[in-house]
Design a protein around this motif. Structure first.
Motif, mmCIF file in Angstrom:
data_model
loop_
_atom_site.group_PDB
_atom_site.id
_atom_site.type_symbol
_atom_site.label_atom_id
_atom_site.label_comp_id
_atom_site.label_asym_id
_atom_site.label_seq_id
_atom_site.Cartn_x
_atom_site.Cartn_y
_atom_site.Cartn_z
ATOM 1 N N MET A 1 -7.590 5.355 10.645
ATOM 2 C CA MET A 1 -8.560 4.373 10.220
ATOM 3 C C MET A 1 -8.114 3.766 8.892
ATOM 4 O O MET A 1 -7.773 4.471 7.949
ATOM 5 N N THR A 2 -8.097 2.466 8.820
ATOM 6 C CA THR A 2 -7.668 1.760 7.623
ATOM 7 C C THR A 2 -8.822 1.639 6.634
ATOM 8 O O THR A 2 -9.920 1.251 7.007
ATOM 9 N N LYS A 3 -8.566 1.988 5.377
ATOM 10 C CA LYS A 3 -9.556 1.808 4.323
ATOM 11 C C LYS A 3 -9.153 0.589 3.517
ATOM 12 O O LYS A 3 -7.987 0.462 3.126
ATOM 13 N N GLU A 4 -10.091 -0.304 3.265
ATOM 14 C CA GLU A 4 -9.792 -1.509 2.498
ATOM 15 C C GLU A 4 -10.468 -1.472 1.141
ATOM 16 O O GLU A 4 -11.634 -1.109 1.026
ATOM 17 N N LEU A 5 -9.707 -1.859 0.129
ATOM 18 C CA LEU A 5 -10.223 -2.023 -1.227
ATOM 19 C C LEU A 5 -10.245 -3.520 -1.501
ATOM 20 O O LEU A 5 -9.230 -4.199 -1.337
ATOM 21 N N ILE A 6 -11.398 -4.032 -1.896
ATOM 22 C CA ILE A 6 -11.554 -5.468 -2.126
ATOM 23 C C ILE A 6 -11.484 -5.736 -3.622
ATOM 24 O O ILE A 6 -12.252 -5.181 -4.409
ATOM 25 N N GLY A 7 -10.547 -6.602 -3.999
ATOM 26 C CA GLY A 7 -10.367 -6.956 -5.395
ATOM 27 C C GLY A 7 -10.164 -8.446 -5.541
ATOM 28 O O GLY A 7 -10.667 -9.234 -4.737
ATOM 29 N N ARG A 136 -1.827 4.087 6.151
ATOM 30 C CA ARG A 136 -1.532 5.456 6.590
ATOM 31 C C ARG A 136 -1.423 6.349 5.362
ATOM 32 O O ARG A 136 -0.783 5.995 4.376
ATOM 33 N N ARG A 137 -2.037 7.497 5.446
ATOM 34 C CA ARG A 137 -1.982 8.463 4.351
ATOM 35 C C ARG A 137 -0.653 9.193 4.338
ATOM 36 O O ARG A 137 -0.062 9.455 5.385
ATOM 37 N N ALA A 138 -0.198 9.562 3.154
ATOM 38 C CA ALA A 138 1.049 10.309 3.003
ATOM 39 C C ALA A 138 0.895 11.697 3.614
ATOM 40 O O ALA A 138 -0.161 12.310 3.531
#
Length: 146
Positions: A1-7, A136-138
């Motif tokens: 699941m992709t997490k988006e940060l809005i800036g 993708r997480r490390a």
């Protein structure tokens, strides 16, 4: 699941790559080696780590206005980061991003990208829309690439 940060998008462009996260500000003036794309501040947590070709995630810039000149040199020498994501928008950091000409996003409101993104995560930086997506997480969040 992709997490988006809005800036806020500061320099346009869209790239995807591996994140390199610093919890400390970076000094461009004497704190990086533009020929190698490496942080050379002796007491910095990423001392002797290359940011070249990585998405550099950091709190912001410190030092003098020479910061932008050193980061511009990384573009000219082919050692620049792939993109920049920073928490505090300062004239030094913005000018460095503009002269480096890499997609850049900042001003995330209550979210700090330094806390949300880990070194080794694969992230997509969309400087056009002001969005940073953790794709993708490390696998190993403790590893710091050199």
């Amino acid at each position: 699941m992709t997490k988006e940060l809005i800036g806020r998008g500061l320099v346009p462009g869209v790239v995807e790559g591996e994140a390199l996260v610093s919890h400390e500000t970076i000094s461009g003036w004497g704190g990086i080696d533009p020929a190698r794309g490496v942080i050379i501040e002796r007491r910095h947590e990423l001392f002797d780590v290359s940011f070249s070709g990585k998405i550099l995630v950091f709190p912001g810039a410190k030092g003098s206005s020479g910061w932008s000149g050193f980061f511009q040199s990384t573009r000219l020498m082919g050692t620049a980061p792939l993109a920049m994501v920073f928490t505090a928008m300062t004239t030094k950091a913005v000018l460095g991003a503009v002269v480096t000409r890499v997609p850049t996003v900042s001003e995330f409101g209550d979210v700090d990208p330094v806390d949300e993104i880990a070194t080794g995560d694969i992230v997509r930086v969309d400087g056009d829309r002001g969005v940073v997506a953790i794709v993708r997480r490390a696998a190993d969040q403790a590893a710091v690439p050199r």
